[in-house]
Design an enzyme around this catalytic site. Sequence first.
Site, PDB file in Angstrom:
ATOM      1  N   ASN A   9       0.870  -1.178   0.000  1.00 12.14           N
ATOM      2  CA  ASN A   9       0.000   0.000   0.000  1.00 12.14           C
ATOM      3  C   ASN A   9       0.907   1.228   0.000  1.00 12.14           C
ATOM      4  OD1 ASN A   9      -1.768   2.074   0.449  1.00 12.14           O
ATOM      5  ND2 ASN A   9      -2.419   1.387   2.487  1.00 12.14           N
ATOM      6  N   LYS A  11       0.066   4.260  -0.296  1.00 19.77           N
ATOM      7  CA  LYS A  11      -0.581   5.458   0.276  1.00 19.77           C
ATOM      8  C   LYS A  11      -0.350   6.666  -0.650  1.00 19.77           C
ATOM      9  CE  LYS A  11      -0.349   3.282   4.760  1.00 19.77           C
ATOM     10  NZ  LYS A  11      -0.263   3.385   6.203  1.00 19.77           N
ATOM     11  N   HIS A  96      -9.760   1.033   4.880  1.00 18.78           N
ATOM     12  CA  HIS A  96      -8.440   1.207   5.505  1.00 18.78           C
ATOM     13  C   HIS A  96      -8.580   2.143   6.711  1.00 18.78           C
ATOM     14  CE1 HIS A  96      -4.325   2.496   6.171  1.00 18.78           C
ATOM     15  NE2 HIS A  96      -3.978   1.358   5.623  1.00 18.78           N
ATOM     16  N   GLU A  98      -6.960   4.592   7.698  1.00 19.28           N
ATOM     17  CA  GLU A  98      -6.845   6.036   7.410  1.00 19.28           C
ATOM     18  C   GLU A  98      -8.134   6.569   6.783  1.00 19.28           C
ATOM     19  OE1 GLU A  98      -3.131   5.554   5.372  1.00 19.28           O
ATOM     20  OE2 GLU A  98      -2.302   4.932   7.299  1.00 19.28           O
ATOM     21  N   GLU A 168      -5.458  -4.793  10.488  1.00 15.67           N
ATOM     22  CA  GLU A 168      -4.444  -3.770  10.728  1.00 15.67           C
ATOM     23  C   GLU A 168      -4.788  -3.014  12.005  1.00 15.67           C
ATOM     24  OE1 GLU A 168      -2.334  -2.572   6.824  1.00 15.67           O
ATOM     25  OE2 GLU A 168      -4.143  -1.392   6.993  1.00 15.67           O
ATOM     26  N   GLY A 174       2.320   2.588  10.912  1.00 16.90           N
ATOM     27  CA  GLY A 174       3.256   3.697  10.779  1.00 16.90           C
ATOM     28  C   GLY A 174       3.909   4.106  12.083  1.00 16.90           C
ATOM     29  N   SER A 213       3.340  -1.808  10.515  1.00 24.89           N
ATOM     30  CA  SER A 213       4.783  -1.818  10.797  1.00 24.89           C
ATOM     31  C   SER A 213       5.464  -3.134  10.424  1.00 24.89           C
ATOM     32  CB  SER A 213       5.045  -1.443  12.262  1.00 24.89           C
ATOM     33  OG  SER A 213       4.617  -0.102  12.512  1.00 24.89           O
TER      34      SER A 213
HETATM   35  P1  13P Z   1       2.876   0.671   7.755  1.00 25.61           P
HETATM   36  O1  13P Z   1       3.415  -0.626   7.173  1.00 25.61           O
HETATM   37  O2  13P Z   1       3.586   1.886   7.252  1.00 25.61           O
HETATM   38  O3  13P Z   1       2.740   0.588   9.237  1.00 25.61           O
HETATM   39  O4  13P Z   1       1.370   0.810   7.165  1.00 25.61           O
HETATM   40  C1  13P Z   1       0.509  -0.262   7.283  1.00 25.61           C
HETATM   41  C2  13P Z   1      -0.681   0.010   6.447  1.00 25.61           C
HETATM   42  O5  13P Z   1      -1.488   0.863   6.754  1.00 25.61           O
HETATM   43  C3  13P Z   1      -0.838  -0.768   5.211  1.00 25.61           C
HETATM   44  O6  13P Z   1      -2.119  -0.603   4.666  1.00 25.61           O
END
Ligand code: 13P
Length: 250
Positions: A9, A11, A96, A98, A168, A174, A213
Site C-alpha cells: 500500500n 498510500k 483502511h 486512514e 491492521e 506507521g 509496521s
Molecule cells: P505501515 O506498514 O507503514 O505501518 O502501514 C501499514 C498500512 O497501513 C498498510 O495498509
Amino acid sequence: MRNLVFAANWKMHQAPADAAAFMRTFVGQYARQQDRRVLFFPSAVSLHVVVQAIKERADLEAGVQNIHWEDKGAFTGETSAPLARGAGARHVLIGHSERRHVFGETDEETGKKVAAALRAGLTPTICVGETLAQRERGETLAVVTRQLRAAVAGIDAGVLATTIVAYEPVWAIGTGKNATPADAGEVHSAIRAELRSLVGERGAAVPILYGGSVNRSNVDSLLAASEVGGVLVGGASLDAEQWLAIARSG
Ligand code: 13P
C-alpha cells in the site's frame, strides 16, 4: 500449497516516474513463486504505470486504495469501481484505517463500497482493526467482528469467499510497533471463525493479511502466526529492495 498474499500500500507516495523506476527494479528481480501473489496499491495517478509494468505477469496484480460506492455521477474528486476497473485495477482496499479515522468513513460506507467493488469485478481487501483505546478496553475482537460483518452485510456467501481480509491494528500503523505474532494470531483466528460462521467451509479460502509496521525483519515471524496468510505493508513497501526481501519471505 499455501496461497500467500503480499500487498504493497503506497498510500500518498510514488508519482508516476517513481512508480516506473520502482517497478523496473521489482519486475526485473522478482521471479514468480508458485505459492504467492504480489499486489500493488499505488496512488490512482500512478496506477497506469503499475498496470503497464505487470501486464505479462499473472503473479503480480494492481489495485486502488479507495473507491466511491456509486458507479458514476457528479462526485467531483472521487473514483468509482468501474473507472478503476477500466484503468486496469483488479483489487481495491476498503475501509483502511486512514479512511475510517482520517476521513470519517463509517461501517455502513465500507459495506456500500464492498458491494460496489464486487459489482465491478474488483476484489475487495476489507481492512479491519481496533484503536489503542479499544484494545486497552478489551474490545478488540468485538470491534473487528463488527467491522467485518458491516463490510460484508448482504454479500452472497460464494462471493464473500473470493474476498481478502486485512487485520491492521490502528496503533501499529506507521508507528514501528507491530502486533506480536501471538496478538496477530489471536485476532486472525477470531476473523477466521467469523468467516466460517458467515459462509461455512468456504470461509477457509479467504486470505487474512496482517498489516502494521511490517518490515523485512519481522515479516517471517508474523507469517508464522496462526491464520496469517500474507501481509499488507505501507512504509516498507516504498523501497524496492526491502519490498523484494519481504515478497520473498515466509
Ligand atoms: P505501515 O506498514 O507503514 O505501518 O502501514 C501499514 C498500512 O497501513 C498498510 O495498509
